[in-house]
Design an enzyme around this catalytic site. Structure first.
Site, PDB file in Angstrom:
ATOM      1  N   HIS A  74      65.854 -35.346  14.713  1.00 35.11           N
ATOM      2  CA  HIS A  74      66.715 -36.503  14.952  1.00 35.11           C
ATOM      3  C   HIS A  74      66.144 -37.380  16.065  1.00 35.11           C
ATOM      4  O   HIS A  74      65.756 -36.885  17.110  1.00 35.11           O
ATOM      5  CB  HIS A  74      68.112 -36.015  15.312  1.00 35.11           C
ATOM      6  CG  HIS A  74      69.118 -37.098  15.423  1.00 35.11           C
ATOM      7  ND1 HIS A  74      70.160 -37.046  16.297  1.00 35.11           N
ATOM      8  CD2 HIS A  74      69.255 -38.282  14.768  1.00 35.11           C
ATOM      9  CE1 HIS A  74      70.906 -38.139  16.191  1.00 35.11           C
ATOM     10  NE2 HIS A  74      70.362 -38.911  15.263  1.00 35.11           N
ATOM     11  N   ALA A  85      52.445 -55.601   7.741  1.00 33.06           N
ATOM     12  CA  ALA A  85      53.085 -54.612   6.879  1.00 33.06           C
ATOM     13  C   ALA A  85      53.217 -53.313   7.672  1.00 33.06           C
ATOM     14  O   ALA A  85      52.486 -52.347   7.458  1.00 33.06           O
ATOM     15  CB  ALA A  85      52.283 -54.404   5.596  1.00 33.06           C
ATOM     16  N   ASP A 145      49.946 -50.797   8.237  1.00 36.95           N
ATOM     17  CA  ASP A 145      48.840 -51.297   7.430  1.00 36.95           C
ATOM     18  C   ASP A 145      47.533 -50.757   8.004  1.00 36.95           C
ATOM     19  O   ASP A 145      47.521 -50.081   9.037  1.00 36.95           O
ATOM     20  CB  ASP A 145      48.865 -52.824   7.364  1.00 36.95           C
ATOM     21  CG  ASP A 145      48.783 -53.517   8.722  1.00 36.95           C
ATOM     22  OD1 ASP A 145      48.116 -52.999   9.643  1.00 36.95           O
ATOM     23  OD2 ASP A 145      49.376 -54.598   8.861  1.00 36.95           O
TER      24      ASP A 145
END
Length: 129
Positions: free
Chosen positions: A20, A119, A28
């Site tokens: 957690h 990305a 990328d």
């Protein structure tokens, strides 16, 4: 042998070790990777595997309670922006410089072969209960 899910032994093992609030960077091929976190480099060729396909696979495997991306993604990568905003309605956006600083807190970095700009996302692990 596993018959479904993520078959890459290094990635499957690293995901099993997460807890957690741990941070996972999906990036990328060009994002600088800081020293420290476990790195699973899936990049094979430019574009393979794509950021989108790796992120979808991780979404199937992980409980994700939050996500952070660089705000520059909105101006430079509309496809990734759409995927992130659909997957994470409460997506937090920070500057790319702040994003790179946050990667130093990651427990795991998954490098894709993505060759489109910005990305990248940081996922915060949740719990299934």
């Amino acid at each position: 042998m596993k018959k479904s899910g993520i078959l890459n032994r290094h990635l499957a093992g690293a995901l099993a070790a997460l807890g957690h609030t741990d941070l996972v960077v999906v990036c990328d091929a060009g994002l600088p990777i800081p020293p420290g976190p476990v790195v699973v480099d899936l990049a094979f060729r430019a574009g393979t595997p794509s950021f989108s396909e790796v992120l979808r696979g991780l979404q199937d495997e992980l409980v994700i309670e939050g996500a952070v991306a660089a705000k520059e993604v909105r101006d430079h990568n509309p496809e990734v922006t759409a995927q992130l905003e659909e997957a994470f309605p409460n997506l937090e956006l920070v500057s790319h410089e702040d994003f790179k600083t946050l990667t130093h807190q990651a427990r795991l970095v998954v490098r894709t072969g993505e060759a489109r700009p910005y990305a990248n996302v940081i996922l915060r692990c949740g719990v299934p209960f």
